[in-house]
Design a protein around this motif. Structure first.
Motif, PDB file in Angstrom:
ATOM      1  N   VAL A  49       0.758  -0.953  -0.190  1.00 36.16           N
ATOM      2  CA  VAL A  49      -0.135   0.179   0.459  1.00 36.16           C
ATOM      3  C   VAL A  49       0.938   1.095  -0.090  1.00 36.16           C
ATOM      4  O   VAL A  49       1.879   1.896   1.179  1.00 36.16           O
ATOM      5  N   PRO A 105       0.550   6.518   2.932  1.00 36.01           N
ATOM      6  CA  PRO A 105       0.734   8.073   2.569  1.00 36.01           C
ATOM      7  C   PRO A 105       0.557   9.347   3.230  1.00 36.01           C
ATOM      8  O   PRO A 105       2.255   8.962   3.371  1.00 36.01           O
ATOM      9  N   ILE A 146      -5.459   6.672   7.244  1.00 28.40           N
ATOM     10  CA  ILE A 146      -5.538   6.841   5.928  1.00 28.40           C
ATOM     11  C   ILE A 146      -4.714   5.449   5.399  1.00 28.40           C
ATOM     12  O   ILE A 146      -5.898   4.900   4.317  1.00 28.40           O
ATOM     13  N   ALA A 147      -3.730   4.762   5.730  1.00 29.69           N
ATOM     14  CA  ALA A 147      -3.399   4.066   5.537  1.00 29.69           C
ATOM     15  C   ALA A 147      -4.291   3.046   5.524  1.00 29.69           C
ATOM     16  O   ALA A 147      -4.033   1.917   3.807  1.00 29.69           O
ATOM     17  N   ASP A 185      -6.997   3.169   2.177  1.00 29.04           N
ATOM     18  CA  ASP A 185      -5.859   2.661   1.032  1.00 29.04           C
ATOM     19  C   ASP A 185      -5.949   1.367   1.183  1.00 29.04           C
ATOM     20  O   ASP A 185      -6.167   0.863  -0.052  1.00 29.04           O
ATOM     21  N   ILE A 238      -7.322  -0.896  -1.702  1.00 35.52           N
ATOM     22  CA  ILE A 238      -6.852  -1.372  -2.929  1.00 35.52           C
ATOM     23  C   ILE A 238      -7.581  -2.495  -3.211  1.00 35.52           C
ATOM     24  O   ILE A 238      -7.135  -3.540  -4.461  1.00 35.52           O
ATOM     25  N   GLN A 251     -11.997   7.889   6.936  1.00 35.46           N
ATOM     26  CA  GLN A 251     -12.279   6.371   6.123  1.00 35.46           C
ATOM     27  C   GLN A 251     -13.299   5.034   6.549  1.00 35.46           C
ATOM     28  O   GLN A 251     -13.323   4.593   5.379  1.00 35.46           O
ATOM     29  N   ARG A 269     -14.722   6.549   3.094  1.00 32.77           N
ATOM     30  CA  ARG A 269     -14.273   5.224   1.811  1.00 32.77           C
ATOM     31  C   ARG A 269     -14.175   3.643   1.808  1.00 32.77           C
ATOM     32  O   ARG A 269     -14.921   2.474   0.620  1.00 32.77           O
TER      33      ARG A 269
END
Length: 211
Positions: free
Chosen positions: A43, A46, A104-105, A108, A112, A144, A147
């Protein structure tokens, strides 16, 4: 008294009472994938410390400490491989990395992983283990929730199964988003699953909760 070797052979489940003890995402994936073989999905890193956050320690210092302790770069590990000869994509959270907190990571990573599952037309499985949102990232962390929910929706819209495995503990923003959205939900016996922890609720309402 438990012998380490017997406990390890039983996948960190107590041989006497059946209690599921913590297990690292890397060990979990090694046990799940056929032959313990999987491909780790990286990943992108961020933004580090977007809010310049500091409590008792600076956020970057907390991150370095967690990375040194766990040997991982973040609180979620993503991999693809075969499980029972069935190709799958798996994401697993690491509670020992800052309480498995979702920043955030992690967001993400979920996106992904979900998009990889859609691209390869395979099931998406997530092992949740978290205290919730990562306070050091403030509003970015709360974003998040939306997201990761959208990521799950993309899997669903493609007609693929999304399986949520709730491990001890699964709370906060994670339980308020992707952890509770599984087409199938499986939980460890006796796992703590909820939104806010007992201590936090008691401090808020000034009452002792029933056992």
């Amino acid at each position: 008294m438990l012998f380490h070797r017997e406990l390890s052979e039983n996948l960190n489940v107590c041989t006497e009472c059946g209690h599921h003890m913590p297990i690292t995402p890397r060990d979990r994936l090694g046990n799940l994938f056929d032959g313990g073989i999987f491909v780790e999905i990286k990943v992108p890193k961020p933004i580090i410390d977007p809010l310049q956050f500091k409590d008792q320690k600076k956020y970057p210092d907390r991150m370095k400490s967690a990375q040194k302790t766990t040997g991982e770069t973040e609180a979620m590990l993503i991999a693809e491989g075969e499980m029972g000869r069935t190709p799958v994509v798996i994401a697993a959270q690491d509670f020992s990395f800052m309480g498995g907190s979702m920043g955030i990571a992690v967001g993400d990573g979920m996106i992904i992983a979900a998009r990889l599952a859609v691209e390869k037309k395979v099931p998406f499985i997530v092992f949740s283990s978290s205290g919730g949102a990562r306070m050091q990232e403030g509003i970015y962390s709360l974003m998040q929730l939306a997201r990761t929910t959208i990521a799950v929706d993309e899997v669903r819209e493609s007609g693929l199964p999304y399986i949520a495995v709730l491990t001890d503990p699964t709370t906060g923003g994670v339980s308020a988003s992707f952890a509770m959205l599984g087409d199938i939900a499986i939980a460890e016996p006796g796992a703590t699953i909820g939104f806010a922890g007992q201590r936090f609720i008691e401090q808020t309402i000034r009452e002792t909760l029933p056992e």
